[in-house]
Design a protein around this motif. Structure first.
Motif, short mmCIF file in Angstrom:
data_model
loop_
_atom_site.label_atom_id
_atom_site.label_comp_id
_atom_site.label_asym_id
_atom_site.label_seq_id
_atom_site.Cartn_x
_atom_site.Cartn_y
_atom_site.Cartn_z
N MET A 159 0.70 -1.14 -0.01
CA MET A 159 0.06 0.00 0.00
C MET A 159 0.79 1.36 -0.04
O MET A 159 0.27 2.16 -0.47
CB MET A 159 -0.91 0.08 1.38
CG MET A 159 -1.85 -1.08 1.13
SD MET A 159 -3.05 -1.11 2.73
CE MET A 159 -4.27 0.01 2.30
N ASP A 160 2.00 1.19 0.60
CA ASP A 160 2.97 2.37 0.70
C ASP A 160 3.34 2.58 -0.68
O ASP A 160 3.45 3.79 -1.12
CB ASP A 160 4.28 2.11 1.52
CG ASP A 160 5.32 3.18 1.52
OD1 ASP A 160 5.05 4.05 2.06
OD2 ASP A 160 6.16 2.75 0.90
N ALA A 161 3.76 1.57 -1.59
CA ALA A 161 4.22 1.94 -2.83
C ALA A 161 2.89 2.54 -3.72
O ALA A 161 3.21 3.42 -4.57
CB ALA A 161 4.80 0.67 -3.51
N GLN A 162 1.75 1.89 -3.49
CA GLN A 162 0.87 2.56 -4.20
C GLN A 162 0.42 3.95 -4.06
O GLN A 162 0.42 4.75 -4.86
CB GLN A 162 -0.51 1.64 -4.06
CG GLN A 162 -1.65 2.18 -4.75
CD GLN A 162 -3.00 1.42 -4.38
OE1 GLN A 162 -3.17 1.13 -3.21
NE2 GLN A 162 -3.74 1.11 -5.27
N PHE A 163 0.71 4.36 -2.76
CA PHE A 163 0.52 5.73 -2.35
C PHE A 163 1.43 6.79 -2.85
O PHE A 163 1.19 7.85 -3.16
CB PHE A 163 0.35 5.86 -0.67
CG PHE A 163 0.06 7.21 -0.15
CD1 PHE A 163 -1.01 7.94 -0.37
CD2 PHE A 163 1.10 8.00 0.24
CE1 PHE A 163 -1.28 9.23 -0.05
CE2 PHE A 163 0.91 9.20 0.91
CZ PHE A 163 -0.10 10.07 0.47
N VAL A 164 2.74 6.25 -2.99
CA VAL A 164 3.71 7.12 -3.28
C VAL A 164 3.51 7.47 -4.76
O VAL A 164 3.58 8.55 -5.42
CB VAL A 164 4.97 6.53 -3.05
CG1 VAL A 164 6.17 7.25 -4.10
CG2 VAL A 164 5.55 6.33 -1.72
N ARG A 165 2.87 6.39 -5.67
CA ARG A 165 2.71 6.50 -7.00
C ARG A 165 1.37 7.52 -7.11
O ARG A 165 1.68 8.84 -7.92
CB ARG A 165 2.27 5.45 -7.69
CG ARG A 165 3.41 4.35 -7.84
CD ARG A 165 2.99 3.36 -8.82
NE ARG A 165 2.06 2.39 -8.60
CZ ARG A 165 1.85 1.64 -7.62
NH1 ARG A 165 3.15 0.87 -7.38
NH2 ARG A 165 0.92 0.67 -7.31
N GLN A 166 0.50 7.47 -6.41
CA GLN A 166 -0.66 8.53 -6.39
C GLN A 166 -0.27 9.73 -5.90
O GLN A 166 -0.99 10.75 -6.46
CB GLN A 166 -1.92 7.78 -5.62
CG GLN A 166 -2.25 6.43 -6.23
CD GLN A 166 -3.33 5.82 -5.22
OE1 GLN A 166 -3.07 5.87 -3.85
NE2 GLN A 166 -4.60 5.06 -5.88
N LEU A 167 0.51 9.82 -4.86
CA LEU A 167 0.78 11.15 -4.60
C LEU A 167 1.73 11.98 -5.41
O LEU A 167 1.67 13.09 -5.74
CB LEU A 167 1.69 10.87 -3.33
CG LEU A 167 2.19 12.36 -2.68
CD1 LEU A 167 1.06 13.25 -2.33
CD2 LEU A 167 2.97 11.95 -1.22
N GLY A 168 2.54 11.09 -6.20
CA GLY A 168 3.34 11.75 -7.49
C GLY A 168 2.38 12.48 -8.37
O GLY A 168 2.73 13.51 -8.98
N GLU A 169 1.39 11.56 -8.62
CA GLU A 169 0.44 12.22 -9.55
C GLU A 169 -0.27 13.32 -9.29
O GLU A 169 -0.49 14.31 -10.06
CB GLU A 169 -0.52 10.96 -10.11
CG GLU A 169 0.27 9.90 -10.87
CD GLU A 169 -0.68 8.61 -10.77
OE1 GLU A 169 -2.03 8.82 -10.40
OE2 GLU A 169 -0.41 7.79 -11.40
#
Length: 375
Positions: free
Chosen positions: A362-372
């Motif tokens: 979930m951490d990896a997914q959030f980092v991607r979404q935050l970057g967007e």
């Protein structure tokens, strides 16, 4: 530049010097760290006032090459009257800060609070900066807010949530915001091993707020009389002076019938002691009364427990049962003591699942979404 606005503080000698929520700060720390991880420079704009006159308290702090903090500068007084007066000036200070320090091309992440919603909303309207609203709860649905704060929150939610980070799927649906990013809290995990105790007891831990609206610690106390005597309970968190006598009285009653130190109140622990408590516990509790707050709030303590690989017993609530973590939680059938006790007794404390693996994903997914969101 990315600006992060919220009631924020860093710990000194294991304690906060400003009026903040430890759970909120934990989540802010996580988001701030992830923004820095994405290679962004961050200025944290803290609206938190000092608890009392504190020697050496600084208004500007450089944390590292990426992160610096600008604190609300007018709250470091010994007299309560002056601290109260400065607190009323804080929204004006924040508005002026946004007006004169934040540029049109800057990104602003704002940890929503009815107290500061108006200042941020008007500043955004004037400066046209890119705003990402971080929404943990809708205060007017849970707490008895005054009319001014309620109106301010409603206007902010209508006008300033084009981009948003929300705490649960149910809150995302309530706001009718299909593109909002859901983040339950900090997905950071503890890699230290469990602390093995030399006893046959099963240690329950409750951490968080002590209040009568949500239940929490008081709900945990109620179920202790119905558990076998080898179950012990440690309560950790901040309890108001008004509730302390009742808390101590209930603990004394339980210990008188079940044995000395069967229940212990540890108070608000320094980070190192809190970590040691969770590493030595067997089962973590998230118990709340039934109410409107259970529909939207996803308690950040659930992630804190899971990051120490603790099995979690939690009362239901739409935000929890609809979450992507529901399959690894022990969710009670309802809110009564019997259901909670039966769920606790069903927990496999020798579980082989590593809850931390899920948090890492979930951490990896959030980092991607935050970057967007920050593009």
């Amino acid at each position: 530049m990315v600006y992060y606005i919220g009631f924020y503080d860093t710990m000194t000698d294991g304690h906060f010097s400003r009026a903040v929520s430890p759970a909120a700060v934990r989540k802010m720390d996580y988001v701030i760290d992830k923004i820095a991880q994405l290679g962004k420079d961050i200025t944290v704009v803290s609206t938190a006032r000092a608890n009392a006159k504190t020697k050496g308290l600084q208004n500007k702090v450089r944390v590292n090459d990426r992160i610096k903090i600008d604190y609300f500068p007018l709250g470091n007084f010994s007299a309560k009257l002056l601290r109260s007066a400065s607190e009323k000036l804080m929204p004006l200070w924040l508005f002026l800060y946004c007006l004169f320090r934040i540029g049109k091309d800057d990104k602003v992440v704002y940890y929503h609070s009815p107290v500061t919603d108006g200042a941020v909303r008007i500043a955004k309207k004037l400066k046209k900066f890119d705003l990402i609203a971080e929404i943990e709860e809708i205060y007017s649905l849970v707490w008895n807010r005054n009319r001014r704060d309620t109106r301010s929150e409603q206007r902010f939610l209508r006008q300033c949530t084009e981009k948003a980070i929300v705490v649960s799927e149910s809150l995302k649906n309530y706001l009718k915001h299909p593109t909002a990013v859901v983040s339950y809290g900090s997905y950071a995990t503890c890699t230290k091993p469990k602390i093995r105790r030399n006893d046959d007891d099963i240690m329950l831990v409750y951490s968080g707020a002590f209040d009568k609206v949500k239940g929490g610690a008081f709900a945990a106390l109620e179920i202790m009389q119905h558990l076998p005597e080898n179950y012990r309970l440690v309560l950790s968190g901040k309890c108001s002076d008004a509730l302390l006598p009742e808390l101590h009285e209930k603990i004394a009653q339980i210990n008188a019938s079940r044995g000395e130190d069967n229940v212990r109140f540890a108070g608000l622990l320094p980070e190192e002691d809190f970590e040691q408590l969770l590493r030595s516990a067997d089962i973590a509790l998230n118990l709340q009364n039934e109410g409107a707050f259970s529909g939207f709030l996803f308690p950040s303590k659930l992630l804190t427990y899971l990051c120490y690989d603790l099995p979690v017993v939690t009362t239901p609530g739409e935000s929890i049962t609809a979450s992507s973590l529901s399959d690894i939680l022990y969710i009670t059938g309802d809110y009564d003591a019997e259901s909670i006790v039966q769920t606790i007794l069903s927990v496999d404390i020798d579980h082989e699942d590593d809850y931390r693996r899920r948090l890492t994903e979930m951490d990896a997914q959030f980092v991607r979404q935050l970057g967007e969101l920050l593009q």
